[in-house]
Design a protein around this motif. Sequence first.
Motif, mmCIF file in Angstrom:
data_model
loop_
_atom_site.group_PDB
_atom_site.id
_atom_site.type_symbol
_atom_site.label_atom_id
_atom_site.label_comp_id
_atom_site.label_asym_id
_atom_site.label_seq_id
_atom_site.Cartn_x
_atom_site.Cartn_y
_atom_site.Cartn_z
ATOM 1 N N ALA A 66 -23.728 0.215 -39.735
ATOM 2 C CA ALA A 66 -23.496 -1.275 -39.572
ATOM 3 C C ALA A 66 -22.884 -1.736 -40.924
ATOM 4 O O ALA A 66 -21.842 -2.402 -41.000
ATOM 5 N N GLU A 67 -23.403 -1.092 -42.064
ATOM 6 C CA GLU A 67 -22.861 -1.477 -43.539
ATOM 7 C C GLU A 67 -21.301 -0.868 -43.540
ATOM 8 O O GLU A 67 -20.525 -1.580 -43.980
ATOM 9 N N LEU A 68 -21.092 0.263 -43.081
ATOM 10 C CA LEU A 68 -19.803 0.825 -43.141
ATOM 11 C C LEU A 68 -18.680 0.348 -42.270
ATOM 12 O O LEU A 68 -17.583 0.117 -42.648
ATOM 13 N N SER A 69 -19.267 -0.253 -41.168
ATOM 14 C CA SER A 69 -18.263 -0.700 -40.082
ATOM 15 C C SER A 69 -18.078 -2.325 -40.158
ATOM 16 O O SER A 69 -17.094 -2.894 -39.580
ATOM 17 N N GLY A 70 -19.021 -3.024 -40.738
ATOM 18 C CA GLY A 70 -19.086 -4.403 -40.782
ATOM 19 C C GLY A 70 -19.653 -4.895 -39.312
ATOM 20 O O GLY A 70 -19.594 -6.125 -39.327
ATOM 21 N N VAL A 71 -20.063 -4.179 -38.550
ATOM 22 C CA VAL A 71 -20.694 -4.645 -37.300
ATOM 23 C C VAL A 71 -22.179 -4.902 -37.722
ATOM 24 O O VAL A 71 -22.943 -3.961 -38.252
ATOM 25 N N PRO A 72 -22.924 -6.048 -37.522
ATOM 26 C CA PRO A 72 -24.249 -6.459 -37.481
ATOM 27 C C PRO A 72 -25.201 -5.057 -37.067
ATOM 28 O O PRO A 72 -24.982 -4.611 -35.871
ATOM 29 N N THR A 131 -26.480 -5.785 -33.505
ATOM 30 C CA THR A 131 -25.552 -5.536 -32.459
ATOM 31 C C THR A 131 -25.619 -3.969 -32.315
ATOM 32 O O THR A 131 -25.423 -3.622 -30.921
ATOM 33 N N ILE A 132 -25.664 -3.079 -33.117
ATOM 34 C CA ILE A 132 -25.599 -1.535 -32.977
ATOM 35 C C ILE A 132 -26.872 -1.512 -32.407
ATOM 36 O O ILE A 132 -26.767 -0.790 -31.289
ATOM 37 N N GLN A 133 -27.810 -1.854 -32.598
ATOM 38 C CA GLN A 133 -29.097 -1.595 -31.958
ATOM 39 C C GLN A 133 -29.191 -1.990 -30.539
ATOM 40 O O GLN A 133 -29.612 -1.394 -29.652
ATOM 41 N N ASP A 134 -28.560 -3.229 -30.232
ATOM 42 C CA ASP A 134 -28.427 -3.955 -28.886
ATOM 43 C C ASP A 134 -27.529 -2.811 -28.149
ATOM 44 O O ASP A 134 -27.712 -2.643 -26.777
ATOM 45 N N TRP A 135 -26.434 -2.340 -28.745
ATOM 46 C CA TRP A 135 -25.599 -1.356 -27.871
ATOM 47 C C TRP A 135 -26.230 0.007 -27.451
ATOM 48 O O TRP A 135 -26.281 0.321 -26.470
ATOM 49 N N ARG A 138 -26.216 -4.764 -24.686
ATOM 50 C CA ARG A 138 -24.964 -5.726 -24.787
ATOM 51 C C ARG A 138 -23.951 -4.750 -24.821
ATOM 52 O O ARG A 138 -24.157 -3.429 -25.135
ATOM 53 N N ASN A 139 -22.703 -5.195 -24.327
ATOM 54 C CA ASN A 139 -21.395 -4.043 -24.246
ATOM 55 C C ASN A 139 -20.713 -4.717 -25.610
ATOM 56 O O ASN A 139 -20.424 -5.696 -25.919
ATOM 57 N N PRO A 140 -20.221 -3.368 -26.081
ATOM 58 C CA PRO A 140 -19.411 -3.974 -27.294
ATOM 59 C C PRO A 140 -17.832 -4.369 -27.005
ATOM 60 O O PRO A 140 -17.471 -3.968 -26.043
ATOM 61 N N LYS A 141 -17.332 -5.060 -27.691
ATOM 62 C CA LYS A 141 -16.237 -5.503 -27.811
ATOM 63 C C LYS A 141 -15.123 -4.466 -28.161
ATOM 64 O O LYS A 141 -15.625 -3.535 -29.121
ATOM 65 N N ASP A 142 -13.959 -4.268 -27.850
ATOM 66 C CA ASP A 142 -13.222 -3.324 -28.195
ATOM 67 C C ASP A 142 -12.905 -3.303 -29.504
ATOM 68 O O ASP A 142 -12.698 -2.290 -30.401
ATOM 69 N N SER A 143 -12.878 -4.582 -30.172
ATOM 70 C CA SER A 143 -12.436 -4.537 -31.701
ATOM 71 C C SER A 143 -13.632 -4.093 -32.426
ATOM 72 O O SER A 143 -13.334 -3.499 -33.585
ATOM 73 N N ILE A 196 -16.123 0.827 -35.217
ATOM 74 C CA ILE A 196 -17.227 2.030 -35.221
ATOM 75 C C ILE A 196 -16.650 3.244 -35.068
ATOM 76 O O ILE A 196 -16.918 4.380 -35.799
ATOM 77 N N ALA A 197 -15.456 3.509 -34.180
ATOM 78 C CA ALA A 197 -14.942 4.758 -34.094
ATOM 79 C C ALA A 197 -14.173 5.134 -35.438
ATOM 80 O O ALA A 197 -14.299 6.326 -35.769
ATOM 81 N N GLU A 198 -13.545 4.278 -36.181
ATOM 82 C CA GLU A 198 -13.274 4.577 -37.585
ATOM 83 C C GLU A 198 -14.132 5.167 -38.323
ATOM 84 O O GLU A 198 -13.844 6.289 -39.007
ATOM 85 N N VAL A 199 -15.362 4.645 -38.406
ATOM 86 C CA VAL A 199 -16.334 4.991 -39.451
ATOM 87 C C VAL A 199 -16.640 6.531 -39.164
ATOM 88 O O VAL A 199 -16.972 7.157 -39.814
ATOM 89 N N LEU A 200 -17.035 6.602 -37.548
ATOM 90 C CA LEU A 200 -17.389 7.663 -37.253
ATOM 91 C C LEU A 200 -16.498 8.853 -37.075
ATOM 92 O O LEU A 200 -16.704 9.929 -36.662
#
Length: 68
Positions: free
Chosen positions: A27-33, A36-40, A45-50, A55-59
């Motif tokens: 979450a910290e590295l991607s800027g995604v809350p 939200t990651i927990q929910d995915w 919840r379904n992730p948005k492509d953006s 997430i893909a960049e961080v991983l």
Amino acid sequence: DPMIDKDHFSKIKKARTEKEMTQKTLAELSGVPYRTIQDWEAGRRNPKDSSLQKIAEVLEVKVEDLKD
């Protein structure tokens, strides 16, 4: 609401755990809350492509690897 694809989330979790990364770090590295990651990963919840792109960049994986 579109069908929630459980595999989607297990792929995010698998990529994250292969990097030995916590949800919080991702979450910290991607800027995604964190929530939200927990929910995915729980399939709530379904992730948005953006967001998937971040997430893909961080991983260091392709977005397609998180989707297929």
